[in-house]
Design a protein around this motif. Structure first.
Motif, PDB file in Angstrom:
ATOM      1  N   GLY A 189       0.783  -1.222   0.000  1.00 20.07           N
ATOM      2  CA  GLY A 189       0.000   0.000   0.000  1.00 20.07           C
ATOM      3  C   GLY A 189       0.818   1.277   0.000  1.00 20.07           C
ATOM      4  N   GLY A 190       2.059   1.209  -0.480  1.00 22.58           N
ATOM      5  CA  GLY A 190       2.892   2.409  -0.539  1.00 22.58           C
ATOM      6  C   GLY A 190       3.520   2.796   0.778  1.00 22.58           C
ATOM      7  N   ARG A 191       3.322   2.018   1.798  1.00 18.13           N
ATOM      8  CA  ARG A 191       3.950   2.307   3.087  1.00 18.13           C
ATOM      9  C   ARG A 191       5.399   1.839   3.049  1.00 18.13           C
ATOM     10  NH1 ARG A 191      -0.450   1.613   7.868  1.00 18.13           N
ATOM     11  NH2 ARG A 191      -2.078   2.805   6.829  1.00 18.13           N
ATOM     12  N   HIS A 192       6.190   2.333   3.993  1.00 14.54           N
ATOM     13  CA  HIS A 192       7.572   1.877   4.109  1.00 14.54           C
ATOM     14  C   HIS A 192       7.928   1.756   5.587  1.00 14.54           C
ATOM     15  CE1 HIS A 192       8.032   6.259   4.381  1.00 14.54           C
ATOM     16  NE2 HIS A 192       9.157   6.036   5.017  1.00 14.54           N
ATOM     17  N   GLY A 193       8.838   0.827   5.865  1.00 16.60           N
ATOM     18  CA  GLY A 193       9.244   0.582   7.242  1.00 16.60           C
ATOM     19  C   GLY A 193      10.704   0.918   7.442  1.00 16.60           C
ATOM     20  N   LEU A 194      10.989   1.542   8.567  1.00 20.13           N
ATOM     21  CA  LEU A 194      12.374   1.755   8.991  1.00 20.13           C
ATOM     22  C   LEU A 194      12.680   0.671  10.007  1.00 20.13           C
ATOM     23  CD1 LEU A 194      12.478   5.644   9.459  1.00 20.13           C
ATOM     24  CD2 LEU A 194      13.023   4.291   7.428  1.00 20.13           C
ATOM     25  N   LEU A 195      13.544  -0.260   9.619  1.00 18.34           N
ATOM     26  CA  LEU A 195      13.911  -1.380  10.468  1.00 18.34           C
ATOM     27  C   LEU A 195      15.136  -1.007  11.284  1.00 18.34           C
ATOM     28  CD1 LEU A 195      13.414  -4.416  11.162  1.00 18.34           C
ATOM     29  CD2 LEU A 195      15.052  -4.941   9.337  1.00 18.34           C
ATOM     30  N   TYR A 196      15.052  -1.202  12.587  1.00 18.91           N
ATOM     31  CA  TYR A 196      16.173  -0.941  13.496  1.00 18.91           C
ATOM     32  C   TYR A 196      16.586  -2.267  14.119  1.00 18.91           C
ATOM     33  CZ  TYR A 196      15.552   4.045  13.026  1.00 18.91           C
ATOM     34  OH  TYR A 196      15.491   5.318  12.524  1.00 18.91           O
ATOM     35  N   GLY A 197      17.744  -2.771  13.706  1.00 21.15           N
ATOM     36  CA  GLY A 197      18.193  -4.068  14.194  1.00 21.15           C
ATOM     37  C   GLY A 197      17.203  -5.135  13.775  1.00 21.15           C
ATOM     38  N   ASN A 198      16.998  -6.121  14.644  1.00 19.68           N
ATOM     39  CA  ASN A 198      16.056  -7.186  14.317  1.00 19.68           C
ATOM     40  C   ASN A 198      14.856  -7.187  15.251  1.00 19.68           C
ATOM     41  OD1 ASN A 198      17.149  -8.122  16.665  1.00 19.68           O
ATOM     42  ND2 ASN A 198      17.907 -10.041  15.826  1.00 19.68           N
ATOM     43  N   SER A 199      14.604  -6.045  15.912  1.00 23.91           N
ATOM     44  CA  SER A 199      13.536  -6.069  16.894  1.00 23.91           C
ATOM     45  C   SER A 199      12.582  -4.883  16.850  1.00 23.91           C
ATOM     46  CB  SER A 199      14.144  -6.157  18.298  1.00 23.91           C
ATOM     47  OG  SER A 199      14.976  -5.043  18.532  1.00 23.91           O
ATOM     48  N   LEU A 200      12.784  -3.943  15.942  1.00 26.86           N
ATOM     49  CA  LEU A 200      11.944  -2.747  15.928  1.00 26.86           C
ATOM     50  C   LEU A 200      11.758  -2.247  14.499  1.00 26.86           C
ATOM     51  CD1 LEU A 200      10.593  -0.282  17.419  1.00 26.86           C
ATOM     52  CD2 LEU A 200      12.854   0.765  17.386  1.00 26.86           C
ATOM     53  N   MET A 201      10.498  -1.921  14.153  1.00 24.25           N
ATOM     54  CA  MET A 201      10.236  -1.303  12.861  1.00 24.25           C
ATOM     55  C   MET A 201       9.190  -0.212  13.049  1.00 24.25           C
ATOM     56  SD  MET A 201       9.335  -2.693   9.011  1.00 24.25           S
ATOM     57  CE  MET A 201       8.278  -3.965   9.543  1.00 24.25           C
ATOM     58  N   LEU A 202       9.486   0.942  12.454  1.00 23.94           N
ATOM     59  CA  LEU A 202       8.540   2.045  12.397  1.00 23.94           C
ATOM     60  C   LEU A 202       7.930   2.032  11.003  1.00 23.94           C
ATOM     61  CD1 LEU A 202      10.750   4.836  14.007  1.00 23.94           C
ATOM     62  CD2 LEU A 202       9.180   3.261  15.137  1.00 23.94           C
ATOM     63  N   VAL A 203       6.600   2.017  10.911  1.00 30.11           N
ATOM     64  CA  VAL A 203       5.913   1.968   9.630  1.00 30.11           C
ATOM     65  C   VAL A 203       5.320   3.346   9.343  1.00 30.11           C
ATOM     66  CG1 VAL A 203       4.045   0.906   8.314  1.00 30.11           C
ATOM     67  CG2 VAL A 203       5.403  -0.481   9.891  1.00 30.11           C
ATOM     68  N   PHE A 204       5.673   3.872   8.165  1.00 28.38           N
ATOM     69  CA  PHE A 204       5.211   5.192   7.746  1.00 28.38           C
ATOM     70  C   PHE A 204       4.375   5.085   6.487  1.00 28.38           C
ATOM     71  CE2 PHE A 204       8.931   6.086  10.268  1.00 28.38           C
ATOM     72  CZ  PHE A 204       8.611   7.243  10.948  1.00 28.38           C
ATOM     73  N   ASP A 205       3.397   5.962   6.398  1.00 32.23           N
ATOM     74  CA  ASP A 205       2.647   6.179   5.168  1.00 32.23           C
ATOM     75  C   ASP A 205       3.036   7.582   4.735  1.00 32.23           C
ATOM     76  OD1 ASP A 205       0.904   6.241   3.070  1.00 32.23           O
ATOM     77  OD2 ASP A 205      -0.921   6.059   4.265  1.00 32.23           O
ATOM     78  N   GLY A 206       3.928   7.682   3.749  1.00 32.88           N
ATOM     79  CA  GLY A 206       4.532   8.979   3.425  1.00 32.88           C
ATOM     80  C   GLY A 206       5.415   9.402   4.583  1.00 32.88           C
TER      81      GLY A 206
END
Length: 184
Positions: free
Chosen positions: A61-78
């Motif tokens: 759906g056009g979202r993107h995730g910022l993965l930090y290590g192997n335990s955290l992801m921030l998901v952004f829409d724009g």
């Protein structure tokens, strides 16, 4: 060197290490605060706080995730934060199909995660259920969903021994947590 000087240095080191270990617990307050930033902060603001991400992942759906290590992801829409996802990956088993994530190196300082000063990764299912008492939601044998501040919170539970899917009354712990922001 005098005993007084040595004592002062020991106390300083203890305080310093105490501050560094407190940093390992990332605080999220549903509806208001994510790691000391407002949920409307930009991806660049989060990168300034957490450091450069390990990877940026394209999502559905056009979202993107910022993965930090192997335990955290921030998901952004724009540029808008939509989800914070975290996991207790080091002991996950293959039955959860996260093998690729197990190959990503852990990131120092991102091992702990606390939601609203009550929900912590690794806590028992009973403690998590108690923290959700009074909230609208539902649960099954491996997960729970609750609505807090009008936003869904998803909790995943696994075996206390290896974080795989618990079977037949095995003790469970909170192994994954997703907090939604501005959900549609």
């Amino acid at each position: 060197m005098t005993i007084s000087t040595i004592s002062k240095r020991v106390v300083f080191c203890i305080l310093l290490f105490g501050c560094l270990s407190a940093r390992a617990e990332l605080q999220v307050y549903s509806g208001s605060n994510v790691f000391g930033l407002v949920p409307t902060a930009s991806p660049a603001d989060f990168a300034m706080t957490l450091g450069e991400p390990t990877a940026e992942l394209p999502l559905h759906g056009g979202r993107h995730g910022l993965l930090y290590g192997n335990s955290l992801m921030l998901v952004f829409d724009g540029d808008r934060l939509r989800e914070v996802r975290c996991w207790l990956v080091p002991r996950f088993t293959a039955d959860l199909y996260l093998g690729w994530l197990q190959e990503v190196r852990a990131r120092a300082g991102l091992e702990g995660f606390v939601l609203d000063d009550r929900l912590r990764l690794g806590m028992s299912r009973e403690e998590a259920d108690s923290a959700l008492a009074g909230l609208e939601g539902s649960a099954d044998q491996h997960s729970a969903v609750a609505i807090k501040h009008g936003q869904p919170i998803w909790l995943g539970f696994g075996s206390a021994d290896n974080h795989g899917q618990a079977e037949g009354g095995e003790p469970q712990v909170l192994v994954s947590l997703t907090v939604h922001f501005d959900a549609q």
